[in-house]
Design an enzyme around this catalytic site. Structure first.
Site, short mmCIF file in Angstrom:
data_model
loop_
_atom_site.label_atom_id
_atom_site.label_comp_id
_atom_site.label_asym_id
_atom_site.label_seq_id
_atom_site.Cartn_x
_atom_site.Cartn_y
_atom_site.Cartn_z
CG ASN A 23 -5.00 1.46 12.51
OD1 ASN A 23 -5.35 0.59 13.29
ND2 ASN A 23 -3.85 2.10 12.63
CB THR A 24 -7.91 5.90 13.86
OG1 THR A 24 -6.64 6.11 13.25
CG2 THR A 24 -7.98 6.68 15.14
N GLY A 71 -7.47 9.53 10.46
CA GLY A 71 -7.64 9.68 11.90
C GLY A 71 -8.68 10.69 12.33
CB ALA A 109 -7.94 7.90 5.39
N GLY A 110 -10.56 8.14 7.33
CA GLY A 110 -11.64 9.06 7.63
C GLY A 110 -12.89 8.43 8.22
CE LYS A 141 -3.17 2.75 2.57
NZ LYS A 141 -3.33 3.16 3.97
#
Lengths: 267, 267, 267, 267
Positions: free
Chosen positions: B218-219, B170, B196-197, B109
């Site tokens: 992830n977050t 994040g 993301a987001g 990635k």
């Protein structure tokens, strides 16, 4: 599933003293046949199924097919509703009929509509009918607008669940005013279920993430191109939203980097 | 689950010729320990797990705990990423290192960041690094902004998957520009994964409902108050969103009554 | 107008060293005739008027009506633009032609389009053309996407104003990603003007409330049912948004009552 | 200002038979002193100024400064309101007091609040008080929630204007449910004015663009960092929104290119 001893437990939904594992409630209208109705409802995992007495035969007409053959009361909690009623008297009458037809069944979903275009509730008539029904021993789950003051009033009257609309019935617009829904949830001592307006899976998740105790829908499933697949989606969406609510989401920030609050920036 | 012979099939996600049942991809950062990492990832159902080589030990440091003990390559497809790289050269170097460490592993990635505050991609550098990596035989999944022209360019370069951001890494803000995402999806011949987001379950559902092939996060999981429970929520949310997309949602209308279109009315 | 000595002053917009009282820039396309063009532009109060050389005659065709008769350079700053150009070379060529036609005029609006469907910019080509034009002494106002990293890059190249899109050209969707716009504004040392996507008056106000230095529009005025009246609306909307930005709006709260923050509640 | 003979005329707002050029109504609370009150209100262009009898002295207390010195009835239409009343009786009593103090003044703004936290209206009490006041010859402008059924009921009772909230009083959140507001407007034969919830200029424009006849606000101006400048912004924003509504905005499309509808795509 426990990351540590503090992990929240997935408790059942309790309405009028009975426990339900599923937090998705479904209707029975608009399916192409009883076979599709049965399959979609089974896939949805719903345990409470609402039936419009004005439109569905649950025994009133002995010579027509009975919906309860597809959705047997032995398997589901049947929730008769007053869809199509535009006055308090009318709605009360329909509930009494349901009680007769269903062996002294007391759990009903009250809706008193304000007009045919919007299908919004008539709030004064809803309050009046709710009082009458509670006095007569019914367990009233009540369809209402998203006004927090009215929601509290309906709880105080003795309704066993309050069901604010997310958006107009059948619109599929999703939750229009999340602040109202969250305020209703914060104030409530009875279950709050979003009723009406859900269009797709994420709408159901959003309702649950706001802290609602459940979601009721009909058109979003029955009107989808593939109702059974949508029933599966909704089952998962309601569970996902509930779990996300309990899991405690990350706060919104403009950026992951330190000190990037969103408050006061835009919305 | 089939309402009739036309019901859409739930096909696997195919990336670089390999099939995956899960459409949820997860990261490994920010967990409190390897035990929590392992449990959350297992609960998420993810089959592709991304690892930041700049931050995680997958063998570079032989005297430190190895993340791959918690996330074994025998069980997961490991997706090394270039988080923390701010130049094309840097990102290419990290990918080469990953290839060495992981026995000629080619799936990576790519992210080349533009600045530390926003963690937005540096698009010219991303295009450059993507070209180099594709030329060197890497299978490149690429983090990008939500510009449809750039997404198509990355596909044309030969990336095996294009991964537009929903919102800043994040941030938990959810999809900021659904029109861009849907345009990227419409134009694409390779899988489009939102990267993301995502903040909560409904965000993941929305991404899938727009037609994305998958979601990477992830977050949103690791940073939740209860990561394992959130992992379960995300698994269901991605499935719910995918099924809802395939099931064909009802159209949005102002009212259920005939002729109540929303177009041209407000938004 | 001063509530006290600290009241912010309404300063002029400064682009390439020239001052403008109006922060609304307008185009000249899509009007039904030159009479309507003249009247709408005059009502808008705009001082900078952009002209698509590919579509409008400003002297290239000596036998056709000249747009500059309706929008005289003695009264307006003419801003030639490269609408319809899909390569850097093409855009540069059009700018050079404009310079010739307009007596060594240096102020241009650069747009290099990525495809005909979205009319999104081709960012790599835009960066390349911007460099060339700046090197040749042009004062470049540049149409770009809403990526904050690219916006900064264009400023660093030497563009005199950066013009991110709010939404696709001609869409009327309004600002799709206010977080990106505000980030671009925060980072900028040159004027930031929202270009493309405005649909109605409030969209223009929102752009200004985010701190933008100006707004450029064409379709929103020319395509309205009553262009001259919409021109008046837009003039006031831009002024209202600018004043509201400077006036310092009240913070958003869930309720007026103490301690009712919105952060972390919903969005 | 006329682009052709069909251009809509800017007609005055008519409430209870009187004409007003301004469609912005303002309150008098929260200013730092009478000087600021006077200056802000004058700048706003408002012709109707609402006064909370429970909080402001308009003659009840002969030994205290009189608000009417700053906002003279010779210049403004004074609109006494019942802010702070939580029962129908209380609200009716305050209106009667206003009538006495203001020489048989009949125009009042009725608000009966439901609780102190949300400041939402108590709808049953509002309906009751409205009936009583209309019967007693008052011209009642009435604060209500955004329920279209209730708005119509209040019109039928005989209120001269219906004033749905955009969001909670003092919240600055802007219009939370534009579909409700537009439905109220479509159904109405009396003026509809958005009351409460406006935060900044674009919020006021949006209300007018939905077809509202006017906007009432207090905190958004008085609570701004620079109230007089915000008053100017709001004046222009209301005019801009009205003109944009009459000018007929372009439809929303995904792209300018032919055949790019938004309906059914996302929202």
């Amino acid at each position: 599933m426990s990351d540590n001893e503090n992990t929240p437990t997935l408790k059942p939904l309790v309405i009028a003293g009975r426990e339900y594992q599923s937090r998705l409630l479904v209707g029975t209208g608009k399916y192409k046949d009883f076979q599709e109705t049965r399959e979609a409802i089974e896939t949805s995992g719903a345990e409470i199924v609402t039936v419009a007495l004005r439109r569905s035969n649950i025994g009133q007409k002995s010579d027509e097919p009975n919906l309860l053959d597809a959705v047997p009361p032995s398997k589901y909690t049947i929730l008769p509703n007053t869809a199509g009623c535009y006055t308090a008297e009318d709605a009360v009458r329909v509930c009494r009929l349901a009680r007769e037809l269903l062996d002294d069944h007391r759990l009903v979903k009250l809706e008193v509509l304000g007009d045919e275009r919007t299908l919004y509730p008539d709030i004064p008539a809803t309050l009046e009918a709710a009082k009458t029904l509670v006095d007569e021993g019914f367990e009233v789950m009540v369809y209402t607008n998203d006004d927090p003051i009215i929601a509290k009033r309906l709880e105080e009257i003795g309704c066993v669940a309050v069901m604010p609309l997310a958006a107009p019935i059948g619109s599929g617009l999703g939750i229009q005013n999340p602040y109202n829904i969250i305020t209703i949830v914060e104030n409530a001592k009875v279950p709050i279920l979003v009723d009406a307006g859900v269009g797709t899976a994420s709408d159901a998740s959003v309702a649950m993430e706001l802290g609602c105790d459940g979601v009721l829908m009909n058109t979003a499933i029955a009107g989808a191109q593939h109702p059974v697949l949508m029933a599966s989606a909704m089952r998962k969406a309601v569970e996902a939203g509930r779990e996300a609510f309990l899991a405690g989401r990350i706060p919104k920030k403009r950026f992951a980097s330190a000190s990037s609050p969103i408050e006061g920036v835009i919305r």
